[in-house]
Scaffold this motif. Structure first.
Motif, PDB file in Angstrom:
ATOM      1  N   ARG A   1      -2.036  -4.472  -8.740  1.00 37.69           N
ATOM      2  CA  ARG A   1      -3.492  -4.447  -8.561  1.00 37.69           C
ATOM      3  C   ARG A   1      -4.058  -5.866  -8.409  1.00 37.69           C
ATOM      4  O   ARG A   1      -4.957  -6.093  -7.598  1.00 37.69           O
ATOM      5  CB  ARG A   1      -4.165  -3.692  -9.697  1.00 37.69           C
ATOM      6  CG  ARG A   1      -3.837  -2.188  -9.676  1.00 37.69           C
ATOM      7  CD  ARG A   1      -4.578  -1.415 -10.762  1.00 37.69           C
ATOM      8  NE  ARG A   1      -6.008  -1.411 -10.562  1.00 37.69           N
ATOM      9  CZ  ARG A   1      -6.659  -0.622  -9.701  1.00 37.69           C
ATOM     10  NH1 ARG A   1      -5.984   0.243  -8.962  1.00 37.69           N
ATOM     11  NH2 ARG A   1      -7.965  -0.684  -9.600  1.00 37.69           N
ATOM     12  N   GLU A   2      -3.536  -6.819  -9.178  1.00 38.88           N
ATOM     13  CA  GLU A   2      -3.988  -8.216  -9.053  1.00 38.88           C
ATOM     14  C   GLU A   2      -3.767  -8.737  -7.631  1.00 38.88           C
ATOM     15  O   GLU A   2      -4.645  -9.386  -7.050  1.00 38.88           O
ATOM     16  CB  GLU A   2      -3.231  -9.123 -10.024  1.00 38.88           C
ATOM     17  CG  GLU A   2      -3.619  -8.974 -11.472  1.00 38.88           C
ATOM     18  CD  GLU A   2      -2.661  -9.703 -12.411  1.00 38.88           C
ATOM     19  OE1 GLU A   2      -1.690 -10.360 -11.929  1.00 38.88           O
ATOM     20  OE2 GLU A   2      -2.859  -9.621 -13.631  1.00 38.88           O
TER      21      GLU A   2
ATOM     22  N   PHE B   1      -6.413   1.055  -1.882  1.00 39.27           N
ATOM     23  CA  PHE B   1      -5.394   1.138  -2.916  1.00 39.27           C
ATOM     24  C   PHE B   1      -6.024   1.007  -4.303  1.00 39.27           C
ATOM     25  O   PHE B   1      -5.642   1.693  -5.246  1.00 39.27           O
ATOM     26  CB  PHE B   1      -4.335   0.044  -2.724  1.00 39.27           C
ATOM     27  CG  PHE B   1      -3.234   0.102  -3.727  1.00 39.27           C
ATOM     28  CD1 PHE B   1      -2.118   0.876  -3.508  1.00 39.27           C
ATOM     29  CD2 PHE B   1      -3.310  -0.615  -4.927  1.00 39.27           C
ATOM     30  CE1 PHE B   1      -1.096   0.942  -4.443  1.00 39.27           C
ATOM     31  CE2 PHE B   1      -2.309  -0.554  -5.849  1.00 39.27           C
ATOM     32  CZ  PHE B   1      -1.191   0.225  -5.632  1.00 39.27           C
ATOM     33  N   LEU B   2      -7.001   0.131  -4.417  1.00 37.97           N
ATOM     34  CA  LEU B   2      -7.634  -0.151  -5.708  1.00 37.97           C
ATOM     35  C   LEU B   2      -8.617   0.945  -6.132  1.00 37.97           C
ATOM     36  O   LEU B   2      -8.955   1.028  -7.318  1.00 37.97           O
ATOM     37  CB  LEU B   2      -8.363  -1.491  -5.650  1.00 37.97           C
ATOM     38  CG  LEU B   2      -7.460  -2.706  -5.448  1.00 37.97           C
ATOM     39  CD1 LEU B   2      -8.273  -3.931  -5.084  1.00 37.97           C
ATOM     40  CD2 LEU B   2      -6.620  -2.952  -6.697  1.00 37.97           C
TER      41      LEU B   2
ATOM     42  N   GLU C   1       1.918  -2.219 -12.759  1.00 42.91           N
ATOM     43  CA  GLU C   1       0.692  -1.745 -12.105  1.00 42.91           C
ATOM     44  C   GLU C   1      -0.370  -2.838 -12.098  1.00 42.91           C
ATOM     45  O   GLU C   1      -1.032  -3.068 -11.077  1.00 42.91           O
ATOM     46  CB  GLU C   1       0.162  -0.497 -12.809  1.00 42.91           C
ATOM     47  CG  GLU C   1      -1.097   0.045 -12.181  1.00 42.91           C
ATOM     48  CD  GLU C   1      -1.660   1.256 -12.893  1.00 42.91           C
ATOM     49  OE1 GLU C   1      -2.676   1.795 -12.395  1.00 42.91           O
ATOM     50  OE2 GLU C   1      -1.120   1.666 -13.933  1.00 42.91           O
ATOM     51  N   ARG C   2      -0.519  -3.531 -13.230  1.00 46.26           N
ATOM     52  CA  ARG C   2      -1.492  -4.637 -13.291  1.00 46.26           C
ATOM     53  C   ARG C   2      -1.175  -5.704 -12.257  1.00 46.26           C
ATOM     54  O   ARG C   2      -2.061  -6.201 -11.562  1.00 46.26           O
ATOM     55  CB  ARG C   2      -1.494  -5.276 -14.685  1.00 46.26           C
ATOM     56  CG  ARG C   2      -2.501  -4.708 -15.627  1.00 46.26           C
ATOM     57  CD  ARG C   2      -2.687  -5.556 -16.879  1.00 46.26           C
ATOM     58  NE  ARG C   2      -1.438  -5.872 -17.567  1.00 46.26           N
ATOM     59  CZ  ARG C   2      -0.830  -5.060 -18.422  1.00 46.26           C
ATOM     60  NH1 ARG C   2      -1.348  -3.877 -18.689  1.00 46.26           N
ATOM     61  NH2 ARG C   2       0.296  -5.423 -19.002  1.00 46.26           N
TER      62      ARG C   2
ATOM     63  N   MET D   1      -3.371  -6.954  -4.857  1.00 43.77           N
ATOM     64  CA  MET D   1      -4.252  -6.249  -3.908  1.00 43.77           C
ATOM     65  C   MET D   1      -5.692  -6.747  -4.017  1.00 43.77           C
ATOM     66  O   MET D   1      -6.401  -6.826  -3.009  1.00 43.77           O
ATOM     67  CB  MET D   1      -4.169  -4.737  -4.126  1.00 43.77           C
ATOM     68  CG  MET D   1      -2.873  -4.139  -3.611  1.00 43.77           C
ATOM     69  SD  MET D   1      -2.617  -4.438  -1.843  1.00 43.77           S
ATOM     70  CE  MET D   1      -2.022  -2.849  -1.337  1.00 43.77           C
ATOM     71  N   GLU D   2      -6.133  -7.103  -5.208  1.00 41.51           N
ATOM     72  CA  GLU D   2      -7.470  -7.697  -5.364  1.00 41.51           C
ATOM     73  C   GLU D   2      -7.553  -9.030  -4.626  1.00 41.51           C
ATOM     74  O   GLU D   2      -8.585  -9.342  -4.014  1.00 41.51           O
ATOM     75  CB  GLU D   2      -7.800  -7.881  -6.847  1.00 41.51           C
ATOM     76  CG  GLU D   2      -8.097  -6.575  -7.549  1.00 41.51           C
ATOM     77  CD  GLU D   2      -8.153  -6.700  -9.070  1.00 41.51           C
ATOM     78  OE1 GLU D   2      -7.902  -7.811  -9.617  1.00 41.51           O
ATOM     79  OE2 GLU D   2      -8.454  -5.680  -9.721  1.00 41.51           O
TER      80      GLU D   2
ATOM     81  N   ALA E   1      -6.267  -2.648   1.093  1.00 40.90           N
ATOM     82  CA  ALA E   1      -6.188  -3.145  -0.282  1.00 40.90           C
ATOM     83  C   ALA E   1      -7.283  -2.512  -1.136  1.00 40.90           C
ATOM     84  O   ALA E   1      -7.030  -2.062  -2.263  1.00 40.90           O
ATOM     85  CB  ALA E   1      -6.304  -4.672  -0.312  1.00 40.90           C
ATOM     86  N   ARG E   2      -8.502  -2.446  -0.594  1.00 36.77           N
ATOM     87  CA  ARG E   2      -9.594  -1.797  -1.349  1.00 36.77           C
ATOM     88  C   ARG E   2      -9.312  -0.319  -1.567  1.00 36.77           C
ATOM     89  O   ARG E   2      -9.599   0.212  -2.645  1.00 36.77           O
ATOM     90  CB  ARG E   2     -10.926  -1.996  -0.598  1.00 36.77           C
ATOM     91  CG  ARG E   2     -11.504  -3.377  -0.740  1.00 36.77           C
ATOM     92  CD  ARG E   2     -12.938  -3.460  -0.213  1.00 36.77           C
ATOM     93  NE  ARG E   2     -13.026  -3.131   1.204  1.00 36.77           N
ATOM     94  CZ  ARG E   2     -12.884  -4.026   2.185  1.00 36.77           C
ATOM     95  NH1 ARG E   2     -12.644  -5.281   1.896  1.00 36.77           N
ATOM     96  NH2 ARG E   2     -12.990  -3.643   3.427  1.00 36.77           N
TER      97      ARG E   2
ATOM     98  N   TYR F   1       0.840  -1.194   0.000  1.00 35.98           N
ATOM     99  CA  TYR F   1       0.000   0.000   0.000  1.00 35.98           C
ATOM    100  C   TYR F   1       0.883   1.254   0.000  1.00 35.98           C
ATOM    101  O   TYR F   1       0.608   2.225  -0.713  1.00 35.98           O
ATOM    102  CB  TYR F   1      -0.916  -0.002   1.231  1.00 35.98           C
ATOM    103  CG  TYR F   1      -1.733   1.260   1.357  1.00 35.98           C
ATOM    104  CD1 TYR F   1      -2.920   1.405   0.654  1.00 35.98           C
ATOM    105  CD2 TYR F   1      -1.309   2.311   2.163  1.00 35.98           C
ATOM    106  CE1 TYR F   1      -3.665   2.572   0.748  1.00 35.98           C
ATOM    107  CE2 TYR F   1      -2.046   3.478   2.255  1.00 35.98           C
ATOM    108  CZ  TYR F   1      -3.214   3.605   1.555  1.00 35.98           C
ATOM    109  OH  TYR F   1      -3.944   4.762   1.640  1.00 35.98           O
TER     110      TYR F   1
ATOM    111  N   SER G   1       2.282   3.193 -10.541  1.00 39.14           N
ATOM    112  CA  SER G   1       1.089   3.801 -11.138  1.00 39.14           C
ATOM    113  C   SER G   1       1.260   5.285 -11.397  1.00 39.14           C
ATOM    114  O   SER G   1       0.789   5.801 -12.399  1.00 39.14           O
ATOM    115  CB  SER G   1      -0.118   3.626 -10.207  1.00 39.14           C
ATOM    116  OG  SER G   1      -0.348   2.276  -9.950  1.00 39.14           O
TER     117      SER G   1
END
Length: 195
Positions: free
Chosen positions: A102-103, A193-194, A98-99, A105-106, A190-191, A82, A89
């Motif tokens: 994000r993966e 961050f997304l 970045e992908r 963190m999801e 995590a949310r 985080y 990004s």
């Protein structure tokens, strides 16, 4: 492409080629201190561009492994990502990195988001703006060094001599491993961050 940009791209490519072997997780307090110092440099923008991106991706890799293992280290890796993940990004955008961040963190949000806990509130409820993250290294240090937690924790109401602002701050009176490492808090960060 200017000669300066070409030189930077070549340096970055050479660095990436040298760093194809994954970095092991820190095993000693000194190694954790070095890692945390590196993360702070990335967050402050003082790190070499290839090294910073590699550090972000290594953090994501360790987070994914700790999430699968269910260990205590997932708190440190989640909050670390985080803290530094925005580098790929915003500071030095790199779409594949970045992908990947994000993966991961999801995965954290999905795996930990429905975990039951008894806490009435979490630090993720008051996610700081990026400019307000100057106290975040204290959280990371607390998670990396539980033996240094003396003086932190307990019920802030028990320290009536401290001002209300201190007792209610997630970074001072409510700075506890338990609340920061809570799975629901990690999922909340995590949310955030997304978002």
């Amino acid at each position: 492409m200017s000669s300066e940009e070409s030189s930077q791209a070549l340096e970055e490519q050479c660095y990436d080629e040298e760093r194809t072997v994954p970095v092991e997780a820190p095993a000693t307090p000194e190694e954790w201190d070095g890692l945390l110092g590196g993360w702070e440099e990335i967050h402050q923008g003082y790190s070499f561009l290839g090294a910073a991106r590699h550090s972000v991706l290594e953090c994501a890799r360790h987070l994914e492994a700790s999430l699968a293992a269910g260990g205590d280290a997932r708190a440190l890796w989640t909050l670390g990502l985080y803290y530094i993940g925005g580098y790929v990004s915003y500071a030095r955008p790199h779409a594949p990195s970045e992908r990947r961040v994000r993966e991961v963190m999801e995965q954290v949000a999905a795996a930990l988001g429905d975990t039951a806990c008894g806490h009435p509130a979490h630090p993720c409820d008051d996610v700081p703006e990026d400019s307000e993250l100057e106290n975040f290294p204290a959280v990371l240090e607390l998670l990396a060094h539980p033996e240094r937690a003396e003086g932190h924790g307990g019920d802030p109401a028990d320290r009536e001599d401290e001002p209300d602002e201190w007792r209610m701050s997630w970074y001072e009176g409510r700075l506890t491993r338990e609340i920061w490492a809570c799975p629901r808090n990690l999922a909340g960060f995590a949310r955030a961050f997304l978002a």
